[in-house]
Design an enzyme around this catalytic site. Structure first.
Site, PDB file in Angstrom:
ATOM      1  N   GLU A 184       0.839  -1.213   0.000  1.00  0.00           N
ATOM      2  CA  GLU A 184       0.000   0.000   0.000  1.00  0.00           C
ATOM      3  C   GLU A 184       0.871   1.259   0.000  1.00  0.00           C
ATOM      4  O   GLU A 184       0.718   2.143   0.853  1.00  0.00           O
ATOM      5  CB  GLU A 184      -0.976  -0.018   1.182  1.00  0.00           C
ATOM      6  CG  GLU A 184      -1.969  -1.152   1.074  1.00  0.00           C
ATOM      7  CD  GLU A 184      -3.223  -1.021   1.949  1.00  0.00           C
ATOM      8  OE1 GLU A 184      -3.290  -0.111   2.796  1.00  0.00           O
ATOM      9  OE2 GLU A 184      -4.150  -1.833   1.752  1.00  0.00           O
ATOM     10  N   GLU A 187      -5.109  -8.735  -0.275  1.00  0.00           N
ATOM     11  CA  GLU A 187      -5.923  -8.368   0.887  1.00  0.00           C
ATOM     12  C   GLU A 187      -7.357  -8.249   0.420  1.00  0.00           C
ATOM     13  O   GLU A 187      -7.670  -7.394  -0.422  1.00  0.00           O
ATOM     14  CB  GLU A 187      -5.436  -7.058   1.513  1.00  0.00           C
ATOM     15  CG  GLU A 187      -4.110  -7.220   2.240  1.00  0.00           C
ATOM     16  CD  GLU A 187      -3.685  -5.986   3.032  1.00  0.00           C
ATOM     17  OE1 GLU A 187      -4.553  -5.252   3.547  1.00  0.00           O
ATOM     18  OE2 GLU A 187      -2.460  -5.764   3.113  1.00  0.00           O
TER      19      GLU A 187
HETATM   20  O1  AHR Z   1      -5.392  -5.768   6.920  1.00  0.00           O
HETATM   21  C1  AHR Z   1      -5.321  -4.587   7.647  1.00  0.00           C
HETATM   22  C2  AHR Z   1      -4.636  -3.467   6.884  1.00  0.00           C
HETATM   23  O2  AHR Z   1      -5.406  -3.125   5.769  1.00  0.00           O
HETATM   24  C3  AHR Z   1      -3.287  -3.773   6.296  1.00  0.00           C
HETATM   25  O3  AHR Z   1      -2.259  -3.618   7.201  1.00  0.00           O
HETATM   26  C4  AHR Z   1      -3.164  -2.774   5.196  1.00  0.00           C
HETATM   27  O4  AHR Z   1      -2.347  -3.217   4.137  1.00  0.00           O
HETATM   28  C5  AHR Z   1      -4.603  -2.521   4.774  1.00  0.00           C
HETATM   29  O5  AHR Z   1      -4.894  -1.184   4.729  1.00  0.00           O
END
Ligand code: AHR
Length: 490
Positions: free
Chosen positions: A173, A295
């Site tokens: 990110e 994610e």
């Molecule tokens: O999964 C929680 C958070 O969500 C992670 O650390 C990040 O990559 C995303 O914003």
């Protein structure tokens, strides 16, 4: 009666088993207490890893595990997590709850966890606050077999042989918590950092570039234009948030409107995957760069009374429906989606396992991964299901979602979910060439908010479903409201 038709003559891509991957971060009780309790814990463990959790994860055949973050990855300095535990730095986990991070779980422990689960490691490196040298040395530490400072350090720390490391993420990110970068800047950094992520001996590192947040198509476009030739894959992050980020809604105690809103948002994964892949293919017509959704999952307000930085939430049949629909979408895109990692494995967000002290429970989402595990490395088959639109005025969704695959033994697996909160759905399943096949059906069903608790851990569980009939070579059954079925034709 809805018809579900599978055409075994029309085969798609192989469904990469890594689509059924997971994500574990130094966040809340995911690593500490969830996966790792330390060798001296009274909770049964092997080399510090919880035996009950590891056994549960082996059962769903976890293929790959991403670590150490997440946002944590771009603040993680791997040398803090090696060597004698008593000398490892104690520090603050600034991102997640401001708690003490004692670094007792580091590279060696992560590799041991993967060994016990039987999965491949996916290590995420630090671009946001780390140096090129630091990243390069981590790969050397993990994978080099010869004479070098990092290989010697690894040996000094008790590991003679290098580990096999396939997947390496260059930042996380970086458009947000990983440095608030512009895509042009990140893409240049990717080119630079990834140059020094070396292949030692037989170990070939698959280099993963930080991709977009949800529908940020310009990030994909720019990163592919500048760095696409240097990357093996690009990531996508998309969370299903029923309301808005300030007040997301709760995991329990939701109404029908929130149920359908959640599913409506989860189904947006279809457009996101299709659109990002289309942009990627413009820059990479041969499809050398894969899409990794590393994610995904539901994100609610934390359970009342728990640390807001720990992201602990309960998990209901609504989450099972999100998982069923999302995994069907990934299966349909098996030619472009090469990995996906649900966030997160234990005790955080849409977890498959929850723990409390020595107790453990399997969530409804866990059971979906169990139902779908036969798709891993099977070949996608063309399939179609008749649907009707259901839901609320603001959130319409199709009532059914499905995918089908055939494994190397010729067994066809169909996973189908009835997303309706209230109405059962009669279904007729037709698979050409499988008119005489042996049928077995496993099912998960329950009220939309049904869930497991530490007091009643088996309220939601899988059952064998025998209430089907055979007619004209097809299989007829009725899917209960809010249910997922795995139908195998052997
Ligand atoms: O999964 C929680 C958070 O969500 C992670 O650390 C990040 O990559 C995303 O914003």
């Amino acid at each position: 009666m809805a018809n579900l038709i599978v055409n075994p003559n029309k085969r798609g891509a192989k469904i990469n088993r890594n689509i059924y991957g997971h994500f574990s971060e130094h966040l809340g009780r995911c690593i500490y207490n969830g996966l790792f309790v330390g060798e001296n814990s009274s909770i049964p463990n092997v080399n510090g890893m919880r035996t009950d959790v590891v056994e549960a994860l082996k059962n769903i055949r976890v293929p790959v595990l991403r670590w150490p973050g997440g946002c944590f990855a771009d603040e993680y300095h791997w040398k803090d997590g090696i060597g004698p535990k008593e000398t490892r730095k104690r520090m603050v986990n600034t991102h997640w709850g401001g708690v003490v991070e004692d670094n007792s779980f580091g590279t060696h422990e992560f590799m041991e966890l993967c060994r016990q689960i039987g999965c491949e490691p996916y290590v995420n490196g630090n671009v946001g606050s780390g140096t090129v040298q630091e990243m390069s040395e981590w790969v050397e530490y993990m994978t080099f077999d010869g004479v070098s400072p990092m290989a010697e350090l690894r040996r000094k720390n008790g590991r003679e042989e290098p580990w096999k490391l396939t997947y390496f993420g260059v930042g996380n990110e970086n458009w947000g918590c990983g440095g608030n970068m512009r895509p042009e800047y990140y893409a240049d950094l990717f080119r630079r950092y990834s140059t020094y992520v070396r292949n030692y001996g037989d170990n070939k590192v698959f280099k993963i570039a930080c991709g977009p947040n949800a529908g940020d198509y310009s990030w994909t476009d720019k990163v592919m234009e500048i760095a696409g030739n240097y990357a093996n894959a690009l990531t996508l992050h998309y969370y299903t948030v029923p309301d808005d980020w300030k007040d997301k809604g709760f995991a329990l105690g939701f109404d029908r409107a929130a149920y359908y809103r959640t599913l409506n948002k989860a189904l947006k994964m279809e457009d996101l995957v299709s659109n990002h892949l289309a942009i990627m293919r413009r820059h990479d017509p041969e499809g050398k760069v894969g899409l990794i959704v590393d994610e995904w999952g539901t994100w609610y307000n934390v359970e009342p009374g728990t640390n807001p930085g720990f992201l602990y939430q309960q998990n209901t049949m609504r989450d099972a429906m999100v998982a069923a629909a999302t995994l069907n979408i990934f299966n349909h895109h098996a030619d472009g989606v090469i990995m996906a990692n649900i966030a997160q494995m234990v005790n955080v967000l849409q977890a498959v396992v929850l723990t409390e002290g020595e107790k453990m429970l399997l969530t409804p989402t866990y059971h979906v991964f169990d139902l779908y595990k036969g798709h891993q490395d099977a070949t996608l088959l063309d399939s179609y299901v008749e649907t009707t639109e259901i839901g609320t005025e603001e959130a319409q969704i199709p009532n059914l979602t499905q995918s089908a695959s055939v494994d190397e033994n010729g067994h066809v697996l169909i996973t189908v979910a009835n997303l309706s909160a209230d109405d059962s759905q009669p279904l007729s399943v037709w698979v050409r060439g499988k008119e005489q096949a042996e049928v077995s059906i496993r099912m998960l069903s329950g009220a939309m908010d049904a869930h497991n608790t530490f007091e009643e851990p088996e309220t939601v569980k899988l059952c064998d479903f025998t209430d089907y009939t055979r007619k004209d070579g097809g299989v007829q059954l009725t899917l209960p409201a809010c249910s997922v079925a795995a139908i195998t034709l052997a």
